[in-house]
Design an enzyme around this catalytic site. Sequence first.
Site, short mmCIF file in Angstrom:
data_model
loop_
_atom_site.label_atom_id
_atom_site.label_comp_id
_atom_site.label_asym_id
_atom_site.label_seq_id
_atom_site.Cartn_x
_atom_site.Cartn_y
_atom_site.Cartn_z
N ASP A 1 -2.52 -2.57 25.75
CA ASP A 1 -1.92 -3.79 25.21
C ASP A 1 -3.01 -4.86 25.09
O ASP A 1 -3.99 -4.84 25.83
CB ASP A 1 -0.80 -4.30 26.12
CG ASP A 1 0.20 -5.19 25.39
OD1 ASP A 1 1.30 -4.71 25.07
OD2 ASP A 1 -0.14 -6.36 25.11
N TYR B 1 7.71 -9.92 8.71
CA TYR B 1 7.87 -8.84 9.69
C TYR B 1 8.47 -7.58 9.07
O TYR B 1 7.99 -6.46 9.31
CB TYR B 1 8.76 -9.34 10.83
CG TYR B 1 9.03 -8.34 11.91
CD1 TYR B 1 8.03 -7.96 12.82
CD2 TYR B 1 10.30 -7.79 12.07
CE1 TYR B 1 8.30 -7.05 13.83
CE2 TYR B 1 10.57 -6.89 13.09
CZ TYR B 1 9.57 -6.52 13.96
OH TYR B 1 9.83 -5.62 14.97
N LYS C 1 6.75 -3.72 8.53
CA LYS C 1 7.36 -2.50 9.05
C LYS C 1 7.60 -1.48 7.94
O LYS C 1 7.35 -0.28 8.12
CB LYS C 1 8.68 -2.84 9.76
CG LYS C 1 8.52 -3.58 11.07
CD LYS C 1 7.82 -2.72 12.10
CE LYS C 1 7.74 -3.38 13.45
NZ LYS C 1 6.95 -2.58 14.44
#
Length: 330
Positions: A35, A150, A154
């Site tokens: 991460d 967003y 995707k």
Amino acid sequence: MAGGGVILVGGAGGFIGGHLVGELLSKGHKVRAVDIKPFKEWYQRFDGAENLELDLRDLAACRQSTKDAFEVYNLACDMGGMGFIETHKAECMISVLINTHMIMAAKENHVERFFYASSACVYNADKQRDPKVTALKEEDAYPGMPEDGYGWEKLFSERMCRHFREDFKLPTRVARFHNVYGPHGTWDGGREKAPAAICRKVIKAKLSGEHDIEIWGTGDQTRSFMYITDCLKGVQMITHSDWHEPINLGSSELVSINQLVDIVESIAGIKLRRHYNLNAPKGVNGRNSDNTLIQKQLGWRPNAPLRQGLEKLFTWISGRVAALQQRGVA
């Protein structure tokens, strides 16, 4: 120890990623958890995993992360609830670098299976204008008109998975998540989603004695919410199945935001005066998951009723609020 090799979880410091790392470790797998956030900001960090703080927007970091990995779960992206994604569209779009570089590195390092976490935000907005929405089928993503920013990232990354599978024979699997919720995730600060935000607001209203709550929009907008354990089960089933097209992973238990508040008020044993902020981000008017395909192909069904999951989330956030109060922060 389970057989195979290293399993990479990208976005392991986040909500779903952290839970996935824990589940994989519990099954005896060797896990590499990656991460961008500093370790102290990870929602969950497990000593049994190989934990790395790396920026997966960078190709070199993706190459390092996927080395010797036989499975990759890419859950890494810059995201949040509607309050974040409607006001940080460029930042959300930049996440395209993560999946692009991750899938390139996976191909180079001969990864055996690649899972990509997509979103219901890919669906055509025209099909989500009515709160009494018809549940969204997988084909409803086209013609493309997803959530700006967003959702486009995707949808593009879904296509990237498809073409790497078709052109380079990299086995890719894609799940379209529908509002996953549960403990050990974002609950304040602006990136939280509706279940956590409402739990926090109700808890703080009860503690303060000021029995008021602000609701974004009219409260009539509808969603479905999937508890984290159901999500994890679905991710594993999808990843290890023969189904290679994007597939819905979500609950079909449709509720309005007002109904969501009703449930949380009931859990808290309180009734609040509702104030509606019509200028706040609220997203589409209605969104629900059609689970026909995943039930037919994989036999997956969610097990956790919404109230049961919200009770667990409420208890967890209550603990976080209490801890902050003890430190004099809340």
